[in-house]
Design a protein around this motif. Sequence first.
Motif: not given
Length: 427
Positions: A342-369
């Motif tokens: 993020g200190m060099a490229t403007p795409g960090a905000v997208f990656l943060i949102n992608l990380l949060i989405f992956a965390m939520g999806l991972g929680g749903i999958i693990m909770g279901t499993k």
Amino acid sequence: MNIHRDINKLLNAKVITPETAADIQAYYQNRKANATNRLFVIFGILGALLVGLGIILIFAHNWDTLPRLFKTGLTFLLLVIAQLICSYAITKKSDSIAWRESSTVFLFLIIGATIALIGQIYHLPGNLGRFLLTWMLLGLPLVYLAKSSISSILYIIGITAYACEIGYWMHPVAESWLYWILLLAIIPHFIILIRNYPESGFTTLHKWLFPLSPIIALGTIAFNNTEFMFVAYISMFGLYHIIGNTLFNDEKRTINNAFTLTGILGTLSLLLTLSFDWFWNELQKSSFHPEYMLISREGIIAILVTLSAIVLKIIMATRYKKTDLSPFSYAFILFFFIFLAGMATPGAVFLINLLIFAMGLGGIIMGTKNGEILELNLGLLVMSALIICRFFDTEFSFVTRGIIFVLIGSGFFTANYWMLKKRKANA
């Protein structure tokens, strides 16, 4: 509910034997005795606090009219009396928690009052930071001599206040590095509580104070490169989550696992805050570079905390065979590299949102499993929080937002209903 009457009914109906009835009666009598002792301890501590504060207020009201020598003698007389009471409790009433805790609290308060009064009588130079430091250093031995948990609680609160006074209010004139040494000094008592009194209310309070105090004090390290503190905090929350899910994963109640809860809430709060454009725009406009992480104290602290979390995770996975697959215990590693990008490229905000989405999806999958409703709902909560935050970035109409909220709520109901139905089918 009348226990004795119910036991007699069960005896008459030959549902239980007389031996079982005696065991049940002994169990409830022991519970009643423990509850009485607990109340006695609480009221004893409250009584000591009120007496100590009352004495201070009485003297404060008439203080200016008293001669200096009389003030000094009276101050030390109170200290001697408090020490005698505490010594009596340690030597003669060592088995009584109420005696030990209440007498130690009284002495702890009198120590602070003595320092303040002597300083005021003789107009000694100093400030609040020095006062708190002196008070806590003199009060620390009481924790181990009297085995006093309430003194330990007051000590942790005191050193946290000291860190705030030195690191925040007196910044940059003074530094609060000594806080971390003071915190290490109380860890042995915390370990004793966990091993010997895992169900104690004092232990539960310590489990909350120990993660919260460093969270408050960590910001005092910041000086010039404050942006690196986001990495330090995210890694600290990741470290907390690893500790909670490995060392305290046998907690019967979720509310008692403060390390896991603070790790989850802290990680989620910071990531959601950084999912907006403002931080990354300011980061790219700032005049510092990635190499500052290796030479600034904020960057070094961030690296050390991150490495500590990684090392602990490896130790728990290899030596103790305790694996933690929760996305909250891995998020800090990914965030470290996202921050550098993020200190060099403007795409960090997208990656943060992608990380949060992956965390939520991972929680749903693990909770279901795993069939864990709490884990499932946590994943749904993360996804919902991400969607709500994105409402502030978009121009959706109120109708569209209302529809999305209805869909989110329906998802919660559907997922929980399906999970409960699955549980009943398996049972």
